[in-house]
Design an enzyme around this catalytic site. Structure first.
Site, mmCIF file in Angstrom:
data_model
loop_
_atom_site.group_PDB
_atom_site.id
_atom_site.type_symbol
_atom_site.label_atom_id
_atom_site.label_comp_id
_atom_site.label_asym_id
_atom_site.label_seq_id
_atom_site.Cartn_x
_atom_site.Cartn_y
_atom_site.Cartn_z
ATOM 1 N N ARG A 95 0.860 -1.189 0.000
ATOM 2 C CA ARG A 95 0.000 0.000 0.000
ATOM 3 C C ARG A 95 0.895 1.237 0.000
ATOM 4 O O ARG A 95 1.658 1.463 0.937
ATOM 5 C CB ARG A 95 -0.904 -0.007 1.230
ATOM 6 C CG ARG A 95 -1.750 1.247 1.395
ATOM 7 C CD ARG A 95 -2.616 1.138 2.654
ATOM 8 N NE ARG A 95 -3.337 2.382 2.897
ATOM 9 C CZ ARG A 95 -3.055 3.255 3.873
ATOM 10 N NH1 ARG A 95 -2.055 3.014 4.708
ATOM 11 N NH2 ARG A 95 -3.762 4.364 4.021
ATOM 12 N N TYR A 101 -3.628 2.300 16.193
ATOM 13 C CA TYR A 101 -2.366 2.315 16.932
ATOM 14 C C TYR A 101 -2.571 2.196 18.439
ATOM 15 O O TYR A 101 -1.817 1.499 19.104
ATOM 16 C CB TYR A 101 -1.583 3.588 16.614
ATOM 17 C CG TYR A 101 -1.088 3.619 15.181
ATOM 18 C CD1 TYR A 101 0.072 2.953 14.822
ATOM 19 C CD2 TYR A 101 -1.803 4.276 14.191
ATOM 20 C CE1 TYR A 101 0.522 2.937 13.512
ATOM 21 C CE2 TYR A 101 -1.365 4.270 12.875
ATOM 22 C CZ TYR A 101 -0.205 3.599 12.538
ATOM 23 O OH TYR A 101 0.226 3.583 11.234
ATOM 24 N N HIS A 138 -2.743 11.073 0.712
ATOM 25 C CA HIS A 138 -2.154 10.855 2.034
ATOM 26 C C HIS A 138 -1.535 12.174 2.497
ATOM 27 O O HIS A 138 -0.326 12.272 2.715
ATOM 28 C CB HIS A 138 -1.129 9.726 1.998
ATOM 29 C CG HIS A 138 -0.833 9.127 3.341
ATOM 30 N ND1 HIS A 138 -0.886 7.768 3.588
ATOM 31 C CD2 HIS A 138 -0.489 9.702 4.526
ATOM 32 C CE1 HIS A 138 -0.571 7.528 4.858
ATOM 33 N NE2 HIS A 138 -0.322 8.694 5.445
ATOM 34 N N GLU A 161 -6.978 8.733 6.401
ATOM 35 C CA GLU A 161 -7.161 9.439 7.665
ATOM 36 C C GLU A 161 -7.627 10.887 7.494
ATOM 37 O O GLU A 161 -6.925 11.836 7.890
ATOM 38 C CB GLU A 161 -5.869 9.388 8.484
ATOM 39 C CG GLU A 161 -5.439 7.974 8.837
ATOM 40 C CD GLU A 161 -4.242 7.928 9.763
ATOM 41 O OE1 GLU A 161 -3.670 9.006 10.065
ATOM 42 O OE2 GLU A 161 -3.861 6.836 10.196
ATOM 43 N N GLU A 164 -3.207 0.091 8.378
ATOM 44 C CA GLU A 164 -2.009 0.509 9.107
ATOM 45 C C GLU A 164 -2.083 -0.007 10.529
ATOM 46 O O GLU A 164 -3.106 0.137 11.196
ATOM 47 C CB GLU A 164 -1.851 2.034 9.168
ATOM 48 C CG GLU A 164 -1.412 2.704 7.908
ATOM 49 C CD GLU A 164 -1.194 4.212 8.116
ATOM 50 O OE1 GLU A 164 -0.878 4.616 9.255
ATOM 51 O OE2 GLU A 164 -1.347 4.957 7.141
ATOM 52 N N ASN A 207 -7.091 2.104 10.295
ATOM 53 C CA ASN A 207 -5.766 2.323 10.883
ATOM 54 C C ASN A 207 -5.908 2.359 12.399
ATOM 55 O O ASN A 207 -6.741 3.107 12.929
ATOM 56 C CB ASN A 207 -5.158 3.630 10.398
ATOM 57 C CG ASN A 207 -4.792 3.601 8.929
ATOM 58 O OD1 ASN A 207 -4.908 2.575 8.265
ATOM 59 N ND2 ASN A 207 -4.347 4.725 8.407
#
Length: 468
Positions: free
Chosen positions: A75, A294, A119, A164, A374, A292
């Protein structure tokens, strides 16, 4: 070890401004991140993406490294200012040629390309015209997307419209810690809407130009918890969930804005930027939702005492705050510290949060397949000769991959998992101070070295292939 469906994809991710370099070569002009990174005080240590990982010149080497690691897919993002460098809208053929060569090299090595079309690197000339607060930017985006798809659409498996948009809107326009560095909550909401409008228009353009491709958008969705069980903190959780998650999910997947967010943000905006037909455009069907993840977020309700303490203090990422910080875009909730363990970004490590998020999305939007686009961690790696030891990253990846497996076992339709990131790179406001890569990059020499985590990921992917 968790078993995954036979067609489950293991991949790696990058982004153009973070790795490409060649900032002024072959017709590329400035993006908002070029401008922002060259503004004194905005980036740690004054770092910029002018050279970054020099991927523009070293892409063949980098694809070779991917071949050694063995991911099913890669990606990457296309840099808009490489393709449309000026307000005339004229297409830069040299820019398109670079991505065509990259796609051909990936396919030659048996790696499936997944292309992200935005992005964060908005052309600076578009920002000069109002950027994402200008409705016309959505139309410009659709034109650019059509040009990219006309060249790559016959060979690209999946196109992702946006990465995002919460960061682009709220970190870029409310807290100002990302490009373009504005601090205007109404501008943030306007930008969020126009980003989603751009997504919808891009989906329409892609369906016409690349009819065989799968279409997606990638959201950095938050797992939001309250600092206490009080009514006020429960209200703060709902409010932050609205601004971080539902303000994007509901328009994209259900064609509506959440009523509570419309009401709670009415002191900030009258929502006049939402026009008839916009939500129908925004909710054009997609084939997959990128996720995504985290770290989870811990929030508390705003109080006069906290407001006086903070005085508008912002952070790069509210998940990484050393103390209470304003949640970008609102005065009703604050982010507060969480107990460890932490990554080098001071983000809490909690694999179970990924399972929770994926199961929630499947429950709320059961008709939309999911992909983890991600997930990864920055740690302080140990360089020893030609080896780079990063046992903490191996543990992080192992546990989060297992968390995806747990979500699948609970019924979630998850199609893939992509590590952030292939390479150590320019980590936005943190510059080159934080390393997320499977591959260590010496920024002085551009030497690449596979970390222990890259070798572990290679073995994990191979184990999956043997189990099919």
């Amino acid at each position: 070890m968790t078993d995954f469906p036979p067609d489950f994809r293991f991949g790696v991710s990058t982004a153009a401004y973070q790795i490409e370099g060649a900032a002024k070569e072959d017709g590329r002009t400035e993006s908002i991140w070029d401008t922002f990174s060259h503004t004194p005080g905005k980036i740690q240590d004054g770092d910029t993406g002018d050279v970054a990982c020099d991927h523009y010149h070293r892409y063949v080497e980098d694809v070779g490294l991917m071949r050694e690691i063995g991911p099913d897919a890669y990606r990457f993002s296309v840099a808009w200012p490489r393709i449309v460098p000026a307000a005339s809208g004229e297409v830069n053929v040299e820019g398109l040629d670079f991505y065509a060569r990259l796609v051909d090299e990936l396919l030659a090595q048996g790696i499936t390309p997944m292309v992200t079309l935005y992005h964060w690197d908005l052309p600076q000339w578009l920002q000069d015209l109002g950027g994402w607060t200008n409705r016309d930017t959505a139309a410009r985006f659709a034109d650019y997307v059509q040009q990219v798809a006309s060249v790559l659409g016959d060979r690209v498996d999946t196109f992702t419209t946006l990465n995002e948009p919460w960061c682009s809107a709220f970190l870029g326009h409310a807290s100002g810690v990302h490009a373009p560095g504005l601090t205007d909550r109404e501008a943030a909401l306007s930008a969020a809407h126009h980003l989603m409008l751009a997504h919808g228009r891009a989906v329409t353009a892609l369906r016409a130009t690349a009819p065989r491709a799968q279409l997606s958008a990638t959201l950095n969705l938050a797992v939001v918890r309250g600092a206490s069980d009080s009514d006020a903190d429960r209200a703060a959780v709902r409010h932050v969930d609205g601004l971080a998650n539902r303000v994007f999910l509901e328009p994209m997947l259900r064609g509506r804005y959440p009523d509570d967010i419309l009401a709670e943000m009415s002191p900030v905006t009258d929502w006049a930027f939402v026009r008839d037909g916009d939500l129908q455009t925004i909710s054009a069907p997609i084939d997959i939702l990128g996720v995504n993840y985290y770290a989870p977020s811990l929030v508390t309700a705003a109080t006069p005492e906290l407001a006086a303490q903070l005085s508008g203090r912002w952070v790069n990422d509210p998940q990484g705050a050393p103390g209470p910080t304003v949640w970008p875009g609102t005065e009703l909730a604050y982010s507060v510290p969480q107990p460890g363990p932490y990554t080098a970004m001071n983000w809490r490590i909690e694999p179970a949060g990924l399972t929770e998020l994926l199961v929630r999305l499947h429950r709320d939007y059961p008709d939309t397949p999911l992909m983890v686009t991600e997930n990864g961690a920055a740690f302080d790696d140990v360089v020893a000769g030609d080896s780079v030891h990063d046992a903490e990253r191996i543990g992080y990846l192992r546990d989060h991959i297992d968390a995806v497996g747990a979500a699948i076992a609970a019924g979630a339709d998850v199609r893939g998992y992509y590590v952030w990131s292939l390479l150590d790179n320019f980590e936005w406001a943190w510059g080159f101070s934080k390393r997320f890569g499977l591959v260590h990059v010496d920024y002085d020499t551009q030497q690449r070295r596979l970390k222990d985590s890259a070798l572990w990921y290679r073995d994990r992917i191979e184990a999956h292939r043997r189990s099919r």
